[in-house]
Design an enzyme around this catalytic site. Structure first.
Site, PDB file in Angstrom:
ATOM      1  N   LYS A 195       3.724  39.791 -34.218  1.00 31.67           N
ATOM      2  CA  LYS A 195       2.719  39.566 -33.177  1.00 31.67           C
ATOM      3  C   LYS A 195       1.569  40.577 -33.332  1.00 31.67           C
ATOM      4  CE  LYS A 195       6.243  37.448 -30.372  1.00 31.67           C
ATOM      5  NZ  LYS A 195       6.777  37.125 -29.061  1.00 31.67           N
ATOM      6  N   GLY A 212      10.574  37.783 -25.197  1.00 36.21           N
ATOM      7  CA  GLY A 212      10.187  39.127 -24.757  1.00 36.21           C
ATOM      8  C   GLY A 212      10.696  39.487 -23.372  1.00 36.21           C
ATOM      9  N   GLY A 223      10.957  38.487 -32.589  1.00 41.03           N
ATOM     10  CA  GLY A 223       9.776  39.227 -32.161  1.00 41.03           C
ATOM     11  C   GLY A 223      10.084  40.719 -32.113  1.00 41.03           C
ATOM     12  N   GLU A 263      11.743  28.028 -29.469  1.00 46.83           N
ATOM     13  CA  GLU A 263      11.547  29.274 -28.732  1.00 46.83           C
ATOM     14  C   GLU A 263      11.341  28.958 -27.249  1.00 46.83           C
ATOM     15  OE1 GLU A 263      10.226  32.552 -31.667  1.00 46.83           O
ATOM     16  OE2 GLU A 263       8.488  31.781 -30.627  1.00 46.83           O
ATOM     17  N   ASN A 274       8.317  37.941 -36.552  1.00 46.15           N
ATOM     18  CA  ASN A 274       6.949  37.745 -36.063  1.00 46.15           C
ATOM     19  C   ASN A 274       6.512  39.049 -35.400  1.00 46.15           C
ATOM     20  OD1 ASN A 274       4.591  36.984 -34.831  1.00 46.15           O
ATOM     21  ND2 ASN A 274       5.518  35.509 -33.419  1.00 46.15           N
ATOM     22  N   HIS A 314       2.881  28.773 -31.973  1.00 46.29           N
ATOM     23  CA  HIS A 314       3.659  29.701 -31.147  1.00 46.29           C
ATOM     24  C   HIS A 314       3.258  29.525 -29.683  1.00 46.29           C
ATOM     25  CE1 HIS A 314       5.324  33.351 -29.453  1.00 46.29           C
ATOM     26  NE2 HIS A 314       6.105  33.404 -30.517  1.00 46.29           N
ATOM     27  N   SER A 370      14.259  36.746 -27.652  1.00 47.25           N
ATOM     28  CA  SER A 370      15.161  37.880 -27.424  1.00 47.25           C
ATOM     29  C   SER A 370      16.413  37.824 -28.308  1.00 47.25           C
ATOM     30  CB  SER A 370      15.550  37.982 -25.945  1.00 47.25           C
ATOM     31  OG  SER A 370      14.392  38.176 -25.157  1.00 47.25           O
ATOM     32  N   GLU A 396       2.682  31.585 -27.459  1.00 48.66           N
ATOM     33  CA  GLU A 396       1.600  32.484 -27.028  1.00 48.66           C
ATOM     34  C   GLU A 396       0.238  31.925 -27.419  1.00 48.66           C
ATOM     35  OE1 GLU A 396       3.358  35.926 -28.828  1.00 48.66           O
ATOM     36  OE2 GLU A 396       4.963  35.825 -27.339  1.00 48.66           O
TER      37      GLU A 396
HETATM   38  P1  13P Z   1      11.150  38.229 -28.848  1.00 45.61           P
HETATM   39  O1  13P Z   1      12.197  38.302 -29.918  1.00 45.61           O
HETATM   40  O2  13P Z   1      10.418  39.511 -28.651  1.00 45.61           O
HETATM   41  O3  13P Z   1      11.683  37.630 -27.577  1.00 45.61           O
HETATM   42  O4  13P Z   1      10.033  37.204 -29.372  1.00 45.61           O
HETATM   43  C1  13P Z   1      10.423  35.982 -29.880  1.00 45.61           C
HETATM   44  C2  13P Z   1       9.240  35.335 -30.481  1.00 45.61           C
HETATM   45  O5  13P Z   1       8.329  34.925 -29.801  1.00 45.61           O
HETATM   46  C3  13P Z   1       9.196  35.212 -31.945  1.00 45.61           C
HETATM   47  O6  13P Z   1       8.130  34.427 -32.356  1.00 45.61           O
END
Ligand code: 13P
Length: 251
Positions: free
Chosen positions: A11, A174, A235, A168, A9, A96, A214, A98
């Site tokens: 983002k 992140g 991510g 997640e 992803n 997601h 992560s 976010e």
């Molecule tokens: P990170 O791998 O940056 O923690 O993000 C995970 C994520 O939200 C994937 O959709």
């Protein structure tokens, strides 16, 4: 048969040329991988057509990060499922954290989005996961269960064949904090259990459940060794082809 998937992803990162370069690097490095893992990349909307071109002839699938909850028409700024299909997508990520946190995505809206995506022939990667307060209050199982039921219980066992769930934990996204393999496994097992209760053992056994938060080359092996963790939604580490492929090579 359950599929193993590693999905990136991206983002809101990369320009179009940077995204195309990244996609090409993923395609190149993916040639070294055994065929048991499916790779998916999810760039921003603006990149889809160009990235689809870069992925042509490879086994890397293209995903969107979201879709509209309406079919078409006067919805300025939205992107419909048919547009995603015509741009070359075979997947879309939905729900997601976010989007839930910053853009008011609700379970009810997600039911509409999943319905439209499936009708258009897209596979869906549906994200679920608790935030830090919910985990500290001991509500993580309940939250994930509710999110899963609220959206997926509107669909049929047949439709479940086109659904992937990504767990997640919001506190691990992140942040550099990863859920331990044991913490992730117990939630994945709980999700599979919820699905089995509603749709039966075969649907639950065949369901791919990804871990996201992560996930990186240094912890992927331990996570993917768990019986209910069938890959990752990546991510930050998906923005480097080398790391993304190293994660996929951890199976
Ligand atoms: P990170 O791998 O940056 O923690 O993000 C995970 C994520 O939200 C994937 O959709």
């Amino acid at each position: 048969m359950r599929k193993y998937i590693v999905a990136g992803n991206w983002k809101m990162n990369t320009t179009v040329p940077q995204g195309v370069e990244l996609a090409k690097a993923v395609v190149e490095k993916a040639k070294e991988l055994p065929a048991n893992v499916e790779l998916v990349v999810a760039p921003p909307f603006t990149h889809l057509v160009s990235v689809a071109e870069a992925l042509k002839g490879s086994k890397v699938a293209l995903s969107a990060q979201n879709c509209a909850d309406k079919e078409k028409g006067a919805y300025t700024g939205e992107v419909a499922v048919d547009m995603l299909v015509s741009a070359g997508c075979t997947y879309t990520i939905l729900g997601h954290s976010e989007r839930r946190q910053y853009y008011g995505e609700t379970d009810a809206k997600l039911v509409d989005k999943v319905r439209l995506a499936l009708a258009a022939g897209l596979k869906v990667i549906l994200c679920v996961g608790e935030n830090l307060d919910e985990r500290e209050a001991g509500r993580h199982f309940d939250v994930v269960k509710e999110q899963t039921e609220n959206v997926l219980f509107h669909f049929t066992a047949e439709e479940m064949a086109s659904i992937v769930i990504a767990y997640e934990p919001v506190w691990a996204i992140g942040t550099g904090k990863t859920a331990t393999a044991a913490q992730a496994e117990e939630i994945h097992a709980c999700i599979r259990n919820v699905i089995e209760g509603k749709f039966g053992k075969k649907v639950a056994d065949d369901l791919t459940i990804l871990y996201g938060g992560s996930c990186k080359p240094s912890n992927a092996k331990e996570l993917f060794a768990e019986p209910d963790i069938d890959g990752g939604l990546i991510g930050g580490a998906a923005l480097k082809a080398e790391d993304f492929i190293a994660i996929a090579a951890s199976f």
